[in-house]
Design an enzyme around this catalytic site. Structure first.
Site, PDB file in Angstrom:
ATOM      1  CD  GLU A 244     -36.978 -43.123  50.266  1.00 23.09           C
ATOM      2  OE1 GLU A 244     -38.082 -43.238  49.678  1.00 23.09           O
ATOM      3  OE2 GLU A 244     -36.874 -43.084  51.496  1.00 23.09           O
TER       4      GLU A 244
ATOM      5  CG  HIS B 103     -32.854 -44.709  60.086  1.00 18.84           C
ATOM      6  ND1 HIS B 103     -33.239 -45.848  60.760  1.00 18.84           N
ATOM      7  CD2 HIS B 103     -33.437 -44.776  58.864  1.00 18.84           C
ATOM      8  CE1 HIS B 103     -34.032 -46.567  59.980  1.00 18.84           C
ATOM      9  NE2 HIS B 103     -34.165 -45.949  58.832  1.00 18.84           N
TER      10      HIS B 103
ATOM     11  CD  GLU C  53     -36.152 -41.596  57.955  1.00 20.37           C
ATOM     12  OE1 GLU C  53     -36.466 -41.893  59.124  1.00 20.37           O
ATOM     13  OE2 GLU C  53     -36.787 -41.978  56.970  1.00 20.37           O
TER      14      GLU C  53
ATOM     15  CD1 TRP D 178     -42.257 -43.590  63.896  1.00 17.83           C
ATOM     16  CD2 TRP D 178     -40.034 -43.821  63.797  1.00 17.83           C
ATOM     17  NE1 TRP D 178     -41.801 -42.831  62.838  1.00 17.83           N
ATOM     18  CE2 TRP D 178     -40.448 -42.957  62.747  1.00 17.83           C
ATOM     19  CE3 TRP D 178     -38.667 -44.113  63.925  1.00 17.83           C
ATOM     20  CZ2 TRP D 178     -39.545 -42.389  61.838  1.00 17.83           C
ATOM     21  CZ3 TRP D 178     -37.766 -43.543  63.018  1.00 17.83           C
ATOM     22  CH2 TRP D 178     -38.212 -42.704  61.990  1.00 17.83           C
TER      23      TRP D 178
ATOM     24  CG  ASP E 226     -34.316 -42.854  53.207  1.00 19.82           C
ATOM     25  OD1 ASP E 226     -34.728 -41.770  52.843  1.00 19.82           O
ATOM     26  OD2 ASP E 226     -34.990 -43.893  53.292  1.00 19.82           O
TER      27      ASP E 226
END
Ligand SMILES: *[C@@H]1O[C@H](CO)[C@@H](O)[C@H](O)[C@H]1NC(C)=O
Length: 286
Positions: A103, A120, A107, A197, A105
């Protein structure tokens, strides 16, 4: 005045063909490239050139690519949830399937109006991630569209924002770090609620009076190898397209240093509390 391309005045099919080819290079049609996979109508493709995801109290939404890619240089323009986006997360990533998935990523962690988003990033290989790097951006990502790119080739994975590289994950197989290189990945994106979070570590909650929240996508472009029934075919006329061996040149390396020096706010490779027994091997790569 009548325009004619050929001197015999019998022209325009060629012009029409040129025009069509030209526009198709600019960006791909969302209807052909993506399926809205969840969200019960909260994800929409508009005219083939714009895609929007929304989130409200009952659900977020998401889409995925029809194609599976095995290496590629993939650009997408995103405009993130404006205003008070605290608690929301917009994820945009490449991922394979199964327990030992790979993966790559992005974010985007939302924030209160005027407070910065966090970008992120993470890289998983063979089901193992824990390779987070986080950044602030040098612009307001909600005011306009910006291009977020992933270059994934056998030598490295490079994350770039508006052409400025912010992160490079090099192939470190020679020192025992698995590298994503044999599982095809699809593009995925979703907008969901993560107020346990996302913003200030979960302190700031989603303000549902501001719902629905919307993120927008346009100008998708993939120079990539597409896997279909076990066979890979790569875009471009060359048998080995340039992006497949592309590396950061000197000026791009300078840009990378600039971004990391000024905008990186977390790097797993310098979090010694987290790795008391020593950093992961890829952190020692030059
Ligand atoms: C939100 O803003 C606060 C205050 O400026 C900042 O500490 C934090 O990193 C920002 N981003 C997120 C996602 O919490």
């Amino acid at each position: 005045m009548r325009f004619s391309f050929f001197s015999n005045g019998f022209p325009s099919l060629y012009m029409v063909v040129l025009f069509l080819v030209g526009t198709s290079i600019v960006s791909a049609d969302f209807y052909n490239e993506f399926d809205i996979t969840w969200g019960d109508g909260r994800g929409k493709i508009i005219n083939g050139d714009l895609l929007t995801l929304t989130l409200d109290k009952s659900s977020g939404s998401g889409f995925e690519s029809r194609n599976e890619y095995m290496y590629g240089k993939i650009d997408m323009q995103l405009k993130l949830v404006p205003g008070n986006s605290a608690g929301t997360v917009t994820a945009y990533y490449l991922s394979s399937k199964g327990d030992n998935w790979d993966e790559i990523d992005y974010e985007f962690l939302g924030n209160l109006s005027g407070d910065p988003y966090i970008l992120h990033t993470n890289v998983f290989s063979q089901g193992k991630g824990n390779r987070e790097q986080q950044f602030y951006l040098w612009f307001d990502p909600t005011a306009d569209f910006h291009t977020y790119s992933i270059l994934w080739n056998p030598k490295s994975i490079i994350f770039s924002v508006d052409g400025t590289p912010i992160r490079e994950f090099k192939n470190a197989e020679s020192i025992g770090v698995p590298y994503p290189k044999d599982q095809p990945m699809r593009i995925h994106s979703s907008l969901w609620n993560a107020d346990d979070w996302a913003t200030r570590g979960g302190l700031v909650k989603t303000d549902w009076t501001k719902a629905p929240f919307t993120a927008s996508y346009r100008n998708f472009k993939a120079d990539a190898c597409v896997v279909s029934s076990g066979k890979s075919s790569c875009s471009g006329s060359a048998s080995s397209p340039a992006w497949l061996s592309e590396q950061l040149d000197n000026s791009k390396q300078e840009r990378l240093k600039w971004a990391q020096k000024n905008y990186m706010i977390y790097n797993y490779c310098s979090d010694s509390k987290r790795f008391p027994q020593g950093f992961p091997p890829e952190c020692k790569m030059p």
